[in-house]
Design a protein around this motif. Structure first.
Motif, PDB file in Angstrom:
ATOM      1  N   GLY A 258       0.815  -1.214  -0.083  1.00  0.00           N
ATOM      2  CA  GLY A 258      -0.008  -0.004  -0.005  1.00  0.00           C
ATOM      3  C   GLY A 258       0.741   1.242  -0.039  1.00  0.00           C
ATOM      4  N   MET A 259       0.231   2.446  -0.048  1.00  0.00           N
ATOM      5  CA  MET A 259       0.608   3.811   0.009  1.00  0.00           C
ATOM      6  C   MET A 259       1.707   3.907  -0.881  1.00  0.00           C
ATOM      7  N   GLY A 260       1.548   3.639  -1.960  1.00  0.00           N
ATOM      8  CA  GLY A 260       2.239   3.856  -3.265  1.00  0.00           C
ATOM      9  C   GLY A 260       3.524   2.828  -3.723  1.00  0.00           C
ATOM     10  N   ARG A 261       3.708   1.962  -2.779  1.00  0.00           N
ATOM     11  CA  ARG A 261       5.048   1.164  -2.948  1.00  0.00           C
ATOM     12  C   ARG A 261       5.167   0.397  -4.304  1.00  0.00           C
ATOM     13  N   THR A 262       3.851   0.143  -4.956  1.00  0.00           N
ATOM     14  CA  THR A 262       3.902  -0.644  -6.467  1.00  0.00           C
ATOM     15  C   THR A 262       3.849   0.291  -7.382  1.00  0.00           C
ATOM     16  N   GLY A 263       3.728   1.551  -7.069  1.00  0.00           N
ATOM     17  CA  GLY A 263       3.567   2.626  -8.192  1.00  0.00           C
ATOM     18  C   GLY A 263       2.125   3.061  -8.520  1.00  0.00           C
ATOM     19  N   ARG A 264       1.291   2.464  -7.738  1.00  0.00           N
ATOM     20  CA  ARG A 264      -0.049   2.974  -7.533  1.00  0.00           C
ATOM     21  C   ARG A 264      -0.257   3.366  -6.223  1.00  0.00           C
ATOM     22  N   LEU A 367      15.359   0.395 -10.847  1.00  0.00           N
ATOM     23  CA  LEU A 367      15.507  -0.794 -10.010  1.00  0.00           C
ATOM     24  C   LEU A 367      15.345  -1.963 -10.668  1.00  0.00           C
ATOM     25  N   LYS A 368      14.133  -1.870 -11.329  1.00  0.00           N
ATOM     26  CA  LYS A 368      13.768  -3.036 -12.129  1.00  0.00           C
ATOM     27  C   LYS A 368      14.734  -3.459 -13.090  1.00  0.00           C
ATOM     28  N   ASN A 369      15.373  -2.318 -13.897  1.00  0.00           N
ATOM     29  CA  ASN A 369      16.385  -2.781 -14.817  1.00  0.00           C
ATOM     30  C   ASN A 369      17.933  -3.254 -14.302  1.00  0.00           C
ATOM     31  N   ALA A 370      18.028  -2.602 -12.976  1.00  0.00           N
ATOM     32  CA  ALA A 370      19.457  -3.128 -12.325  1.00  0.00           C
ATOM     33  C   ALA A 370      19.036  -4.513 -11.844  1.00  0.00           C
ATOM     34  N   LEU A 371      18.124  -4.767 -11.338  1.00  0.00           N
ATOM     35  CA  LEU A 371      17.959  -6.186 -10.806  1.00  0.00           C
ATOM     36  C   LEU A 371      18.055  -7.051 -11.750  1.00  0.00           C
ATOM     37  N   GLU A 372      17.341  -7.021 -13.017  1.00  0.00           N
ATOM     38  CA  GLU A 372      17.228  -7.868 -13.981  1.00  0.00           C
ATOM     39  C   GLU A 372      18.616  -8.258 -14.390  1.00  0.00           C
ATOM     40  N   THR A 373      19.821  -7.418 -14.246  1.00  0.00           N
ATOM     41  CA  THR A 373      21.109  -7.910 -14.734  1.00  0.00           C
ATOM     42  C   THR A 373      21.519  -8.919 -13.803  1.00  0.00           C
ATOM     43  N   LEU A 374      20.984  -9.240 -12.923  1.00  0.00           N
ATOM     44  CA  LEU A 374      21.440 -10.305 -11.974  1.00  0.00           C
ATOM     45  C   LEU A 374      21.098 -11.757 -12.384  1.00  0.00           C
ATOM     46  N   ARG A 375      20.238 -11.787 -13.391  1.00  0.00           N
ATOM     47  CA  ARG A 375      19.964 -12.928 -14.100  1.00  0.00           C
ATOM     48  C   ARG A 375      20.931 -13.755 -14.604  1.00  0.00           C
ATOM     49  N   ASP A 376      22.077 -13.034 -15.086  1.00  0.00           N
ATOM     50  CA  ASP A 376      23.030 -13.867 -15.603  1.00  0.00           C
ATOM     51  C   ASP A 376      24.069 -14.531 -14.567  1.00  0.00           C
ATOM     52  N   LEU A 377      23.912 -14.421 -13.394  1.00  0.00           N
ATOM     53  CA  LEU A 377      24.191 -15.334 -12.295  1.00  0.00           C
ATOM     54  C   LEU A 377      23.643 -16.579 -12.289  1.00  0.00           C
ATOM     55  N   ASP A 378      24.491 -17.599 -12.009  1.00  0.00           N
ATOM     56  CA  ASP A 378      24.088 -19.242 -12.160  1.00  0.00           C
ATOM     57  C   ASP A 378      23.058 -19.211 -11.241  1.00  0.00           C
ATOM     58  N   CYS A 379      23.076 -18.994  -9.883  1.00  0.00           N
ATOM     59  CA  CYS A 379      22.163 -19.369  -8.868  1.00  0.00           C
ATOM     60  C   CYS A 379      20.891 -18.313  -8.765  1.00  0.00           C
ATOM     61  N   VAL A 380      20.772 -17.250  -9.783  1.00  0.00           N
ATOM     62  CA  VAL A 380      19.782 -16.300  -9.659  1.00  0.00           C
ATOM     63  C   VAL A 380      18.597 -16.958 -10.634  1.00  0.00           C
ATOM     64  N   GLY A 381      17.415 -17.669 -10.260  1.00  0.00           N
ATOM     65  CA  GLY A 381      16.411 -18.366 -10.982  1.00  0.00           C
ATOM     66  C   GLY A 381      15.468 -17.468 -11.555  1.00  0.00           C
ATOM     67  N   ASP A 382      15.136 -16.558 -10.359  1.00  0.00           N
ATOM     68  CA  ASP A 382      14.209 -15.411 -11.068  1.00  0.00           C
ATOM     69  C   ASP A 382      14.243 -14.116 -10.407  1.00  0.00           C
ATOM     70  N   VAL A 383      14.061 -13.098 -11.036  1.00  0.00           N
ATOM     71  CA  VAL A 383      13.781 -11.619 -10.626  1.00  0.00           C
ATOM     72  C   VAL A 383      12.318 -11.173 -10.939  1.00  0.00           C
ATOM     73  N   ARG A 384      11.663 -10.835  -9.813  1.00  0.00           N
ATOM     74  CA  ARG A 384      10.328 -10.438 -10.112  1.00  0.00           C
ATOM     75  C   ARG A 384       9.666  -9.377  -9.311  1.00  0.00           C
ATOM     76  N   GLY A 385       8.659  -8.692  -9.639  1.00  0.00           N
ATOM     77  CA  GLY A 385       8.308  -7.521  -8.815  1.00  0.00           C
ATOM     78  C   GLY A 385       7.522  -6.183  -9.568  1.00  0.00           C
ATOM     79  N   LEU A 386       7.236  -5.578  -8.997  1.00  0.00           N
ATOM     80  CA  LEU A 386       6.416  -4.309  -9.452  1.00  0.00           C
ATOM     81  C   LEU A 386       7.004  -2.969  -8.556  1.00  0.00           C
ATOM     82  N   GLY A 387       7.125  -1.939  -9.015  1.00  0.00           N
ATOM     83  CA  GLY A 387       7.193  -0.834  -8.359  1.00  0.00           C
ATOM     84  C   GLY A 387       8.468  -0.706  -7.839  1.00  0.00           C
ATOM     85  N   LEU A 388       8.349  -0.688  -6.686  1.00  0.00           N
ATOM     86  CA  LEU A 388       9.680  -0.613  -5.584  1.00  0.00           C
ATOM     87  C   LEU A 388       9.369  -1.948  -4.591  1.00  0.00           C
TER      88      LEU A 388
END
Ligand SMILES: Cc1ncc(COP(=O)(O)O)c(C=O)c1O
Length: 468
Positions: A258-264, A367-388
């Motif tokens: 709530g209160m804006g965290r997801t961009g709404r 944040l979304k774009n920066a976290l997505e870069t972690l996908r190249d690590l062998d142990c990172v299976g998923d990067v997911r979310g919305l807003g912050l």
């Protein structure tokens, strides 16, 4: 002092801490996205504590508003008085919650769990008032979290947090929650249609309750337990429609979202659904004071305040005129003053927009774009979310999605490695089956800059490499 040189003496203090096995840095100051400990170490708050802080630490106008309220009037009991600050902030919150809550009312509490308890009791009273006293069951989902008190724990699905207390809680129907990285259905279309199958589980739970279902409580996006999982298309809309059709109150738990965290303003807006009751806390005061709120729609409030002329199988009734519930500290003037000042800050700095990860140039987008870069690590299976509100899930094998053995506590190890690097994250285990599965929750304040995000993700990458 390293962990291994600590004695039991160092770990025992007058404070009953969360763990007797690990030391905690002593926090003394906060400013913007940073917190400092007593030894002068600086930490970037990449998780907003636990998805709490949205406006940044150390904002003077909030502490000034709290001090001014405390000077004027520190406390009155809600059985004797209301206060200007509560009345004004309640209206501002109803406006923030949108058109659907016009004519509704807000019940202020001291946090998320108290708000969930309040929402459950309000739901029960609503059903009794409209002539449905047989409806007392609260439906909810596995792998959810709604709070630590026994009522909130009863509707929670977080296995680790509730297991020991099960003999003490009233058990109602729990059913599956969408988690499309490990979808329960054999989707071959990228999970575009499984929403209806997940939603059908609610219909079956209502049937199993045999006319006793009073309400259904849900997190629009999974918070800590599954880690920022967003629902598949059409799922929440189908859920809302089932609740409406079966006269089961729809309770959105937006304590974290709530209160804006997801961009709404509230996450339900992403899916255009209209809950009967909306619960919020955390970002409501951004952590400046203990504060939660239950925002009830006009339909719910009217049932108690005045009654109704009947309809939908319910006889006409006169409302009892009183909500049978209360905490000594509900609508505490200093907490409410903090919440009001926080909302002003959110609006004046346009922080809900800043959190919107779908709009270029925002903190959410960076944040979304920066976290997505972690996908190249062998142990990172998923990067997911919305807003912050984001999560990074770790796996032992990327192809099979096999989790690490829980005993390794990979999430905890990464969390500790981040802490040593001056980065605060929120590690969790259990996303796979309540026990196995490791992820980190990332939920920084909306005032974080793209540069700070870039630096934090580099630190996170190094911490992951060091720990896996
Ligand atoms: C979705 C949700 N509901 C309820 C709660 C409980 O809130 P609190 O810890 O403020 O009691 C939490 C806490 O993390 C939460 O994430």
């Amino acid at each position: 002092m390293t962990e291994s040189t600590l004695t039991q003496q160092d770990l025992r203090t007058p404070v009953l801490r969360r763990s007797f096995r690990r030391p905690y840095p002593v926090a003394v100051r906060g400013e913007g996205v940073y917190v400092w400990d007593a030894e002068g170490n600086r930490y970037l708050d990449f998780s907003g504590s636990a998805a709490v802080n949205f406006i940044g630490h150390g904002v003077r106008e909030i502490s000034d508003a709290m001090a001014e309220q405390a000077r004027q009037l520190e406390f009155v009991h809600t059985s004797q008085f209301t206060t200007p600050v509560a009345e004004e902030f309640a209206q501002e919150l109803l406006d923030f919650a949108g058109e659907h809550f016009r004519g509704g009312a807000v019940y202020f509490t001291c946090g998320g769990s108290e708000s969930v308890e309040t929402a459950l009791k309000l739901t029960r009273q609503y059903q009794v008032e409209i002539g449905q006293p047989g409806r007392h069951q609260m439906l909810s989902r596995n792998q959810s979290y709604h709070g630590a008190t026994l009522g909130a724990l009863a509707v929670s699905g977080n296995k680790r947090r509730r297991e020991m207390y099960l003999p003490m809680v009233r058990e109602f129907e729990h059913f599956g929650m969408p988690y499309c990285y490990r979808c329960a259905f054999d989707c071959t279309d990228g999970c575009r249609n499984c929403g209806q199958q997940y939603a059908a589980e609610l219909e079956r739970a209502i049937d199993a309750a045999k006319g006793q279902a009073a309400g259904f409580i849900f997190e629009p996006m999974s918070g800590a337990t599954l880690g920022a999982v967003t629902p598949p298309p059409g799922y929440l809309q189908a859920i809302a429609e089932i609740c409406r059709r079966r006269s089961v109150l729809l309770i959105a738990d937006e304590v974290m979202t709530g209160m804006g965290r997801t961009g709404r303003n509230f996450a339900v807006e992403h899916w255009q659904i209209r809950p009967d009751i909306l619960v919020t806390a955390k970002g409501l005061s951004s952590g400046y004071a203990p504060l939660g709120a239950v925002i009830a729609s006009k339909k719910v409030v009217d049932a108690i305040a005045v009654g109704s002329e009947g309809g939908q199988g319910c006889p006409p009734h006169t409302g009892s005129g009183a909500f049978l519930h209360g905490f000594t500290y509900n609508a505490h003037p200093v907490s409410v003053a903090a919440g009001r000042a926080v909302l002003r800050r959110v609006q004046s700095l346009n922080l809900v927009h800043a959190a919107d990860s779908n709009t270029e140039g925002t903190a959410g987008f960076a944040l979304k774009n920066a976290l997505e870069t972690l996908r190249d690590l062998d142990c990172v299976g998923d990067v997911r979310g919305l807003g912050l509100l984001w999560a990074v899930e770790f796996v032992a094998d990327k192809k099979t999605k096999a989790p690490f053995v829980p005993e390794k506590n990979i999430a905890g190890l990464v969390g500790q490695a981040c802490l040593r690097r001056g980065l605060l994250v929120y590690p969790m285990q259990g996303c796979v089956d309540g026990v196995a599965g490791d992820h980190l929750l990332i939920a920084p304040p909306a005032v974080i800059t793209a540069e700070q995000i870039g630096g934090a993700v580099e630190q996170l990458r190094a911490a992951v490499k060091e720990s896996t």
